[in-house]
Design an enzyme around this catalytic site. Structure first.
Site, PDB file in Angstrom:
ATOM      1  N   HIS A 282     -11.625 -13.008  -4.547  1.00 30.76           N
ATOM      2  CA  HIS A 282     -12.212 -11.679  -4.681  1.00 30.76           C
ATOM      3  C   HIS A 282     -13.395 -11.721  -5.653  1.00 30.76           C
ATOM      4  O   HIS A 282     -14.285 -10.872  -5.583  1.00 30.76           O
ATOM      5  CB  HIS A 282     -11.187 -10.670  -5.208  1.00 30.76           C
ATOM      6  CG  HIS A 282     -10.091 -10.348  -4.238  1.00 30.76           C
ATOM      7  ND1 HIS A 282      -8.984 -11.139  -4.088  1.00 30.76           N
ATOM      8  CD2 HIS A 282      -9.945  -9.319  -3.374  1.00 30.76           C
ATOM      9  CE1 HIS A 282      -8.188 -10.602  -3.171  1.00 30.76           C
ATOM     10  NE2 HIS A 282      -8.747  -9.496  -2.718  1.00 30.76           N
TER      11      HIS A 282
ATOM     12  N   ARG B 138       0.834  -1.207   0.000  1.00 29.56           N
ATOM     13  CA  ARG B 138       0.000   0.000   0.000  1.00 29.56           C
ATOM     14  C   ARG B 138       0.868   1.257   0.000  1.00 29.56           C
ATOM     15  O   ARG B 138       0.435   2.311  -0.448  1.00 29.56           O
ATOM     16  CB  ARG B 138      -0.918   0.018   1.222  1.00 29.56           C
ATOM     17  CG  ARG B 138      -1.788  -1.207   1.379  1.00 29.56           C
ATOM     18  CD  ARG B 138      -2.639  -1.501   0.169  1.00 29.56           C
ATOM     19  NE  ARG B 138      -3.499  -2.642   0.405  1.00 29.56           N
ATOM     20  CZ  ARG B 138      -3.977  -3.426  -0.549  1.00 29.56           C
ATOM     21  NH1 ARG B 138      -3.673  -3.187  -1.823  1.00 29.56           N
ATOM     22  NH2 ARG B 138      -4.761  -4.439  -0.254  1.00 29.56           N
TER      23      ARG B 138
ATOM     24  N   LYS C 103      -1.514 -15.486   6.794  1.00 31.35           N
ATOM     25  CA  LYS C 103      -2.703 -15.614   5.947  1.00 31.35           C
ATOM     26  C   LYS C 103      -2.387 -16.511   4.756  1.00 31.35           C
ATOM     27  O   LYS C 103      -1.218 -16.675   4.401  1.00 31.35           O
ATOM     28  CB  LYS C 103      -3.190 -14.235   5.496  1.00 31.35           C
ATOM     29  CG  LYS C 103      -2.203 -13.431   4.635  1.00 31.35           C
ATOM     30  CD  LYS C 103      -2.728 -12.026   4.389  1.00 31.35           C
ATOM     31  CE  LYS C 103      -1.862 -11.273   3.401  1.00 31.35           C
ATOM     32  NZ  LYS C 103      -2.275  -9.869   3.220  1.00 31.35           N
ATOM     33  N   HIS C 104      -3.390 -17.162   4.177  1.00 35.34           N
ATOM     34  CA  HIS C 104      -4.852 -17.101   4.367  1.00 35.34           C
ATOM     35  C   HIS C 104      -5.302 -18.490   4.796  1.00 35.34           C
ATOM     36  O   HIS C 104      -5.332 -19.400   3.974  1.00 35.34           O
ATOM     37  CB  HIS C 104      -5.554 -16.716   3.070  1.00 35.34           C
ATOM     38  CG  HIS C 104      -5.019 -15.446   2.437  1.00 35.34           C
ATOM     39  ND1 HIS C 104      -3.884 -15.432   1.647  1.00 35.34           N
ATOM     40  CD2 HIS C 104      -5.467 -14.161   2.490  1.00 35.34           C
ATOM     41  CE1 HIS C 104      -3.676 -14.192   1.208  1.00 35.34           C
ATOM     42  NE2 HIS C 104      -4.617 -13.398   1.705  1.00 35.34           N
TER      43      HIS C 104
ATOM     44  N   ASP D 297     -10.682 -12.468   6.140  1.00 36.50           N
ATOM     45  CA  ASP D 297     -10.365 -11.648   4.983  1.00 36.50           C
ATOM     46  C   ASP D 297     -11.578 -10.749   4.737  1.00 36.50           C
ATOM     47  O   ASP D 297     -12.631 -10.905   5.370  1.00 36.50           O
ATOM     48  CB  ASP D 297     -10.061 -12.534   3.770  1.00 36.50           C
ATOM     49  CG  ASP D 297      -9.117 -11.863   2.776  1.00 36.50           C
ATOM     50  OD1 ASP D 297      -8.991 -10.621   2.821  1.00 36.50           O
ATOM     51  OD2 ASP D 297      -8.517 -12.566   1.941  1.00 36.50           O
TER      52      ASP D 297
END
Length: 522
Positions: free
Chosen positions: A196, A92, A183-184, A268
């Site tokens: 997603h 990010r 994760k996951h 998530d």
């Protein structure tokens, strides 16, 4: 932190199990404590917020720090401030923060000390902003070459390698004071579907899951990982009806009772279609808490977040979600906050400018470069003074060209459209007909891109260039190392496991003989 469960009202207890994100009408609003962000903290009393790319302007670290401080001031109970800063493809925060090579690059080095030191550096940079929770490391075993969403985010296809590298990263994060998140769970590596976009299914039997998917998570638990994130995938060997995030058999039966994990479990994002298009986000929040999750992640939509809060409240008040289960979840949240937020260093300084981080980033990138195939006499190397063409349909080609031009100025750049139209490809092949050597950079489809590269035409392009250049063609996989499946006859093939600036610079240095690449396929 002296807040106890008994100090909290029902609204505050519900709030503690929420980790929400915010968005707004303009980029400027999304980077400040906007009305949406304020509603999360003041109205919904969330226990944590997650920062996405829209919430951070990496060029303005002081604004990020100020926004986080403002959020903390609004909350009676210290907030988790979470982010996905994995390294590689998922960061990010971009420059001036260090993006570092991704997990598969680390796996290619076979050096767990790199994973440890990189995690320490990432933790220092995040903590200096006020971020106290990194949704990393990825502990998935990427044993499906067609996985569209994990790929280079995994340390590799070997469960033991993933366990070794991942636990080193966990130690690096947490010994520096940052909460890590494996994760996951129980594994997202062996799927060709992106959760997603839809609900994936991993059909392996329990023995296979024990020998592959669960190996890294067992190691993470033994290493004391503070948090684990669940995945929205159906594992029929564990639960024939419910994906892991809402499966009591998986989150409580397997994770808590069999594996003995007593740390924090977060879902998530429940707005992902694997949940949103099946049980629905609000209902999914209730089901996840019933199954054994301690926090629910809803990263985007204010109305959806409010609906989830209301659904949780109604489930508690109606007896569907036992108050004992809610209290158990809140107790784990508070315990994790005491462990990780009580003695945090002040959010100050600018460790992203530390030259030692620069050096480490480049050292890891160099150690990861892998020569999979080479023509005799180091045929993968480019020769200074000979005309050179760089050909690719990937958007990182201009940055790669910059790095190549540090070594050689005389370069023809052929940037192709991701659809690789036939006429454009013919023109490209004609443009490089008199060139002496050629580098072609390839990439698999990228699910976050609106214009993924046509894989069939990309393979045809590489084959045509190989026919034209023979041993003087160097093929480079910019992401996953599996591209060579589609053009197995090339003589020279290298892997970078990512196209962040550090990896492109290391590639250019390797191609011009600045060091001997020693990476190994992970």
């Amino acid at each position: 932190m002296d807040i106890t469960l008994e100090d909290l009202s029902l609204s505050e207890r519900i709030g503690q199990v929420l980790c929400f994100g915010w968005q707004d009408n303009t980029p400027e609003e999304a980077r400040t404590v906007s009305a949406h962000a304020r509603a999360l903290v003041e109205e919904m009393l969330v226990g944590g917020v997650v920062l996405l790319g829209r919430n951070v302007d990496a060029a303005n670290p002081q604004q990020i720090r100020a926004t986080i401080a403002d959020l903390q001031r609004l909350s009676r109970i210290p907030l988790f401030i979470a982010i996905d800063q994995e390294g590689g493809t998922v960061n990010r925060l971009r420059a001036p923060f260090h993006e570092f090579p991704g997990n598969m690059a680390l796996g290619a080095t076979r050096n767990a000390d790199y994973a440890y030191r990189q995690a320490q550096a990432q933790a220092r940079e995040l903590l200096a902003l006020g971020v106290n929770w990194n949704f990393a490391p990825v502990m998935d075993v990427n044993n499906n070459p067609d996985n569209p969403i994990i790929g280079v985010r995994s340390y590799g296809a070997d469960p033991q390698l993933v366990a070794e590298m991942g636990t080193a990263a966990i130690r690096g994060y947490q010994q520096t004071g940052l909460l890590a998140c494996a994760k996951h769970f129980p594994g997202h590596g062996d799927t060709s579907v992106d959760s997603h976009l839809a609900l994936p299914v991993i059909p392996g039997d329990r023995r296979r899951l024990e020998s592959v998917e669960l190996v890294p998570f067992r190691a993470a638990i033994a290493a004391g990982v503070g948090a684990i994130m669940s995945t929205h995938i159906l594992f029929p060997a564990l639960d024939t009806e419910r994906p892991a995030t809402i499966s009591r058999a998986i989150l409580t039966g397997l994770l808590r009772e069999e594996l003995g994990y007593d740390g924090l479990v977060i879902t998530d994002c429940l707005e992902m279609k694997a949940i949103a298009d099946t049980v629905g986000t609000a209902r999914g929040a209730v089901e996840a808490l019933k199954a054994g999750a301690d926090m629910v992640l809803i990263a985007h939509t204010l109305e959806v977040q409010r609906s989830a809060v209301q659904a949780i409240r109604e489930a508690v008040e109606g007896g569907e979600l036992p108050e004992e289960r809610l209290n158990e979840a809140v107790s784990r949240v508070l315990s994790a906050k005491r462990r990780f937020l009580s003695a945090l260093p002040p959010a100050e300084g600018d460790p992203w400018l530390n030259p030692e981080h620069d050096a480490l980033e480049q050292e890891i990138a160099r150690a990861s470069i892998t020569v999979v195939k080479s023509a005799p006499n180091e045929g993968y190397r480019l020769r200074k003074g000979e005309t050179l063409a760089l050909v690719s349909a990937h958007h990182s080609l201009p940055k790669l060209a910059e790095e190549i031009r540090r070594h050689q100025q005389n370069v023809i750049i052929v940037q192709l459209d991701p659809a690789l139209p036939d006429e454009q490809v013919r023109e490209a092949l004609q443009e490089v007909v008199s060139v002496q050597q050629c580098l072609v950079a390839t990439s698999p489809p990228e699910p976050w891109s609106d214009a993924s590269i046509d894989q069939t035409k990309q393979a045809e392009l590489v084959k045509a260039l190989h026919q034209q250049f023979g041993e003087r063609l160097v093929a480079v996989a910019l992401r996953e190392p599996y591209d060579i499946r589609h053009f197995p006859d090339v003589d020279n093939y290298l892997c970078t496991y990512g196209y962040r600036p550090c990896s492109l610079r290391a590639l250019a240095d390797a191609l011009f003989g600045q060091f001997e690449p020693a990476g190994r396929l992970p």
